[in-house]
Design a protein around this motif. Structure first.
Motif, PDB file in Angstrom:
ATOM      1  N   UNK A 199     107.912  36.503 -72.852  1.00 60.11           N
ATOM      2  CA  UNK A 199     108.640  37.774 -72.721  1.00 60.11           C
ATOM      3  C   UNK A 199     108.806  38.060 -71.238  1.00 60.11           C
ATOM      4  N   UNK A 200     109.728  38.936 -70.921  1.00 61.43           N
ATOM      5  CA  UNK A 200     109.846  39.422 -69.554  1.00 61.43           C
ATOM      6  C   UNK A 200     108.551  40.123 -69.161  1.00 61.43           C
ATOM      7  N   UNK A 201     108.073  39.950 -67.907  1.00 58.77           N
ATOM      8  CA  UNK A 201     106.852  40.667 -67.527  1.00 58.77           C
ATOM      9  C   UNK A 201     107.133  42.144 -67.369  1.00 58.77           C
ATOM     10  N   UNK A 202     108.331  42.471 -66.915  1.00 56.44           N
ATOM     11  CA  UNK A 202     108.703  43.869 -66.734  1.00 56.44           C
ATOM     12  C   UNK A 202     110.214  43.962 -66.644  1.00 56.44           C
ATOM     13  N   UNK A 212     113.109  45.083 -59.246  1.00 55.17           N
ATOM     14  CA  UNK A 212     112.008  45.712 -58.507  1.00 55.17           C
ATOM     15  C   UNK A 212     110.704  45.728 -59.314  1.00 55.17           C
ATOM     16  N   UNK A 213     110.841  45.831 -60.642  1.00 53.81           N
ATOM     17  CA  UNK A 213     109.641  45.933 -61.475  1.00 53.81           C
ATOM     18  C   UNK A 213     108.870  44.620 -61.534  1.00 53.81           C
ATOM     19  N   UNK A 246     118.648  25.359 -50.657  1.00 54.50           N
ATOM     20  CA  UNK A 246     117.395  24.621 -50.908  1.00 54.50           C
ATOM     21  C   UNK A 246     117.346  23.378 -50.030  1.00 54.50           C
ATOM     22  N   UNK A 247     116.209  23.162 -49.406  1.00 53.78           N
ATOM     23  CA  UNK A 247     116.082  21.984 -48.539  1.00 53.78           C
ATOM     24  C   UNK A 247     115.082  20.974 -49.096  1.00 53.78           C
ATOM     25  N   UNK A 248     114.519  21.258 -50.269  1.00 50.69           N
ATOM     26  CA  UNK A 248     113.476  20.398 -50.835  1.00 50.69           C
ATOM     27  C   UNK A 248     114.007  19.081 -51.372  1.00 50.69           C
ATOM     28  N   UNK A 249     113.079  18.198 -51.726  1.00 51.99           N
ATOM     29  CA  UNK A 249     113.449  16.929 -52.355  1.00 51.99           C
ATOM     30  C   UNK A 249     113.864  17.164 -53.804  1.00 51.99           C
ATOM     31  N   UNK A 250     113.422  18.283 -54.319  1.00 53.50           N
ATOM     32  CA  UNK A 250     113.818  18.675 -55.670  1.00 53.50           C
ATOM     33  C   UNK A 250     113.813  20.197 -55.710  1.00 53.50           C
ATOM     34  N   UNK A 251     114.590  20.750 -56.627  1.00 48.28           N
ATOM     35  CA  UNK A 251     114.628  22.211 -56.756  1.00 48.28           C
ATOM     36  C   UNK A 251     114.413  22.587 -58.213  1.00 48.28           C
ATOM     37  N   UNK A 252     113.746  23.716 -58.414  1.00 47.61           N
ATOM     38  CA  UNK A 252     113.555  24.234 -59.776  1.00 47.61           C
ATOM     39  C   UNK A 252     114.202  25.609 -59.847  1.00 47.61           C
ATOM     40  N   UNK A 253     115.041  25.820 -60.852  1.00 44.20           N
ATOM     41  CA  UNK A 253     115.674  27.133 -61.046  1.00 44.20           C
ATOM     42  C   UNK A 253     114.811  27.948 -62.002  1.00 44.20           C
ATOM     43  N   UNK A 254     114.524  29.162 -61.603  1.00 44.90           N
ATOM     44  CA  UNK A 254     113.633  30.020 -62.395  1.00 44.90           C
ATOM     45  C   UNK A 254     114.235  31.404 -62.578  1.00 44.90           C
ATOM     46  N   UNK A 255     113.846  32.090 -63.655  1.00 49.67           N
ATOM     47  CA  UNK A 255     114.149  33.516 -63.798  1.00 49.67           C
ATOM     48  C   UNK A 255     113.095  34.285 -63.018  1.00 49.67           C
ATOM     49  N   UNK A 256     113.495  35.409 -62.439  1.00 50.33           N
ATOM     50  CA  UNK A 256     112.526  36.199 -61.682  1.00 50.33           C
ATOM     51  C   UNK A 256     111.490  36.852 -62.595  1.00 50.33           C
ATOM     52  N   UNK A 257     111.844  37.013 -63.872  1.00 49.19           N
ATOM     53  CA  UNK A 257     111.006  37.802 -64.773  1.00 49.19           C
ATOM     54  C   UNK A 257     109.840  37.034 -65.382  1.00 49.19           C
ATOM     55  N   UNK A 258     109.607  35.793 -64.902  1.00 52.69           N
ATOM     56  CA  UNK A 258     108.511  34.940 -65.372  1.00 52.69           C
ATOM     57  C   UNK A 258     108.644  34.568 -66.847  1.00 52.69           C
ATOM     58  N   UNK A 259     109.882  34.564 -67.336  1.00 53.18           N
ATOM     59  CA  UNK A 259     110.086  34.111 -68.724  1.00 53.18           C
ATOM     60  C   UNK A 259     109.908  32.609 -68.823  1.00 53.18           C
ATOM     61  N   UNK A 260     110.138  31.944 -67.697  1.00 50.84           N
ATOM     62  CA  UNK A 260     109.973  30.493 -67.663  1.00 50.84           C
ATOM     63  C   UNK A 260     108.591  30.205 -67.087  1.00 50.84           C
TER      64      UNK A 260
END
Ligand code: UDP
Ligand code: MG
Length: 342
Positions: free
Chosen positions: A214-217, A30-31, A100-114
């Motif tokens: 770092x994690x944003x929150x 949630x943060x 995912x229906x895209x031509x490519x997919x990117x896996x990400x962390x929700x915390x914007x560490x990537x």
């Protein structure tokens, strides 16, 4: 001895994807939802193609779901897959990749560490013809020394045990082409270590170095027991080395027993001083007992895994989905089961 070098690829350049899927598993985040939304909206403006955001709510107990549902309500590009409970990071990511229906997919962390800007570089390699572009961490800001050390050890051990092509210091932050995604969707094992599965799938792969932020929150969802479980799953779902290790242990313990027997015989024959005690016996018994118990435990782990797999259960269940079109949901209406992908 000749050691084979890295594989050579004959790359086939391809055009920019017309749709890019961003797959983001979320558990009690949630943060970070507000930060994530702003960052993604900015990012999508700079992206040269359409994008869909697949947010997988992995049974959060906080306000993550209402927040992302609200976001999906205001933005059709945002698809929310609400799992029926917490299935864990690897299964939540799997669910996102399945939708995912895209031509490519990117896996990400929700915390914007990537960092999102790395995706642009990944897309360049995608257009060159690479099927997997994984982010390789050069530096981990804001992580404890303990986490850095265990992560360092983890990647090196896993490379020995899981797959020799397993990239070092690469998490799940990666771009995967449709071709590789289709391959992954056929791999429906219950005990999943996605990085190992992607390495197993093969196809032209390349790394892009990046600085992990770092994690944003909020706080990490990977506690020590969770990390240990993850490492154990990674080791045992790809390798039979632990089974072999128990054989080695058995041999070592047997040799110890043999040596002790020899020593006792010689002591008897040559009247060496020998303490007529129980200590040597106790040591041997506990060594042998320990080795047997450990070996049985290791075998048990594998039997347990076979049992879980043989139950043939769906990998995850979806409770609700937002902004997921009928075409995508066609496969998922039964309820959602992995069989539909076979
Ligand atoms: N996550 C998840 N289910 C879980 C644990 C984590 O979906 O059971 C998500 C989490 O919300 C985050 C991502 O997986 O988006 C990675 O988790 P985290 O950032 O806590 O791990 P770390 O980056 O610290 O290794
Ligand atoms: Mg994280």
């Amino acid at each position: 001895m000749h050691k084979p070098g890295p594989r050579r690829y004959l790359l086939q350049p391809r055009s920019y994807p017309s749709l890019l899927s961003l797959v983001i598993p979320m558990y009690n985040e949630e943060a970070v939802v507000g930060f994530l939304r702003r960052a993604l909206e900015d990012f999508m403006r700079t992206l040269g193609c359409d994008a869909e955001i697949i947010l997988v709510n992995d049974g959060s107990t906080d306000t993550t779901l209402p927040q992302v549902a609200d976001w999906a309500d205001q933005d059709r590009r945002v698809k929310v897959i609400d799992l029926s409970r917490n299935f864990g990071h690897q299964l939540a990511t799997t669910a996102g990749l399945d939708f995912a229906t895209g031509d490519a997919a990117v896996i990400l962390d929700a915390d914007l560490q990537d960092p999102l800007y790395v995706i642009a570089e990944m897309m360049v390699h995608y257009c060159e013809g690479y099927d997997v572009v994984y982010g390789q961490r050069q530096c981990r800001d804001g992580e404890t020394c303990f986490k850095r050390c265990t992560a360092w050890l983890f990647y090196r051990l896993m490379r020995r045990m899981v797959h020799q092509d397993l990239p070092l210091d690469a998490g799940d932050f990666r771009l995967i082409s449709r071709q590789c995604l289709n391959g992954l969707q056929q791999m429906r094992e219950v005990h999943r270590f996605l990085r190992g599965m992607v390495a197993w799938a093969g196809y032209p792969q390349i790394s892009v170095p990046y600085r992990r932020a770092c994690r944003v929150a909020g706080a990490t969802k990977y506690s020590l027991p969770k990390m240990l479980r993850f490492a154990w799953t990674a080791a045992t779902s790809f390798s039979t080395l632990p089974l072999k290790a128990s054989i080695v242990m058995g041999i070592v313990v047997s040799l110890l027993g043999f040596a002790e027997g020899l020593r006792a015989t010689l002591a008897h024959l040559f009247h060496w001083y020998a303490v007529p005690g129980w200590s040597s016996l106790t040591v041997l018994v506990s060594l042998v007992g320990g080795a047997i118990l450990i070996s049985v435990g290791v075998v048990g782990e594998y039997v347990g895994k076979i049992y879980e797999q043989i139950k043939d259960r769906p990998l995850y269940l979806v409770s609700r989905a937002f902004n997921v079109g009928a075409a995508t949901f066609q496969h998922h209406d039964e309820p959602v089961t992995w069989r539909t992908y076979r």
